[in-house]
Design a protein around this motif. Sequence first.
Motif, short mmCIF file in Angstrom:
data_model
loop_
_atom_site.label_atom_id
_atom_site.label_comp_id
_atom_site.label_asym_id
_atom_site.label_seq_id
_atom_site.Cartn_x
_atom_site.Cartn_y
_atom_site.Cartn_z
N GLU A 227 0.79 -1.27 0.15
CA GLU A 227 -0.03 0.08 0.01
C GLU A 227 0.90 1.51 -0.01
O GLU A 227 0.73 2.10 -0.65
CB GLU A 227 -0.96 -0.11 1.31
N ARG A 228 1.77 1.45 0.85
CA ARG A 228 2.65 2.61 0.75
C ARG A 228 3.37 2.63 -0.64
O ARG A 228 3.68 3.86 -1.05
CB ARG A 228 3.71 2.24 2.02
N GLN A 229 3.95 1.71 -1.08
CA GLN A 229 4.61 1.86 -2.36
C GLN A 229 3.74 2.06 -3.44
O GLN A 229 4.07 3.04 -4.20
CB GLN A 229 5.36 0.42 -2.71
N ALA A 230 2.44 1.70 -3.46
CA ALA A 230 1.38 2.25 -4.40
C ALA A 230 1.08 3.64 -4.25
O ALA A 230 1.13 4.38 -5.23
CB ALA A 230 -0.04 1.35 -4.24
N GLU A 231 1.06 4.22 -3.09
CA GLU A 231 0.83 5.55 -2.85
C GLU A 231 1.93 6.30 -3.16
O GLU A 231 1.81 7.43 -4.03
CB GLU A 231 0.65 5.84 -1.34
N SER A 232 3.21 5.77 -3.07
CA SER A 232 4.42 6.43 -3.64
C SER A 232 4.52 6.50 -5.33
O SER A 232 4.81 7.50 -5.73
CB SER A 232 5.61 5.80 -2.96
N ASN A 233 4.17 5.41 -5.73
CA ASN A 233 3.90 5.26 -7.03
C ASN A 233 3.08 6.28 -7.54
O ASN A 233 3.37 6.84 -8.65
CB ASN A 233 3.67 3.72 -7.63
N ASN A 234 1.84 6.51 -7.01
CA ASN A 234 0.89 7.34 -7.56
C ASN A 234 1.21 8.91 -7.59
O ASN A 234 0.99 9.59 -8.44
CB ASN A 234 -0.38 7.19 -6.88
N ALA A 235 2.21 9.17 -6.43
CA ALA A 235 2.71 10.55 -6.37
C ALA A 235 3.88 10.90 -7.51
O ALA A 235 3.72 11.77 -8.16
CB ALA A 235 3.07 10.60 -4.78
N LEU A 236 4.43 9.67 -7.98
CA LEU A 236 5.51 9.87 -8.73
C LEU A 236 4.98 9.93 -9.97
O LEU A 236 5.21 10.49 -11.00
CB LEU A 236 6.53 8.85 -8.82
N LYS A 237 3.93 9.03 -10.41
CA LYS A 237 3.06 9.25 -11.65
C LYS A 237 2.57 10.44 -11.75
O LYS A 237 2.70 10.78 -12.96
CB LYS A 237 2.07 8.24 -11.48
N GLN A 238 1.69 11.19 -10.85
CA GLN A 238 1.15 12.53 -11.14
C GLN A 238 2.25 13.61 -11.37
O GLN A 238 2.36 14.52 -12.05
CB GLN A 238 0.52 12.87 -9.71
N ARG A 239 3.35 13.28 -10.84
CA ARG A 239 4.66 14.26 -10.79
C ARG A 239 5.18 14.09 -12.27
O ARG A 239 5.43 15.08 -13.09
CB ARG A 239 5.90 14.24 -9.84
N ASN A 240 5.08 12.93 -12.75
CA ASN A 240 5.79 12.62 -14.15
C ASN A 240 4.95 13.20 -15.17
O ASN A 240 5.20 13.76 -16.30
CB ASN A 240 5.89 11.12 -14.21
#
Length: 95
Positions: free
Chosen positions: A37-50
């Motif tokens: 779950e933590r990694q998915a949240e981190s991935n979503n934040a990075l995806k938005q930044r990208n």
Amino acid sequence: MRVLTLVMLAIVALLQYRIWFGQYGAGDLRQLQADVERQAESNNALKQRNELLYADIEDLREAHEAIEERARNELGMVKPEETFFRLIDKDNNPQ
């Protein structure tokens, strides 16, 4: 027969212990789920930044107004024959 029942209950208790408290048991499963779950949240934040970065890249490739805006705001550039005025708010000045 009674001994067989006790042996079977002991085996079931041992297996239940391994499921709940042993290595790779329920505790480890909960920890791994929290990590996912933590990694998915981190991935979503990075995806938005990208996505924002890709939008900026497209904006700079397609629109010359975006380049001019960045040059003015980030680099403080002005056009030739243009006068630059800097207005300072009186309330923000500590004097």
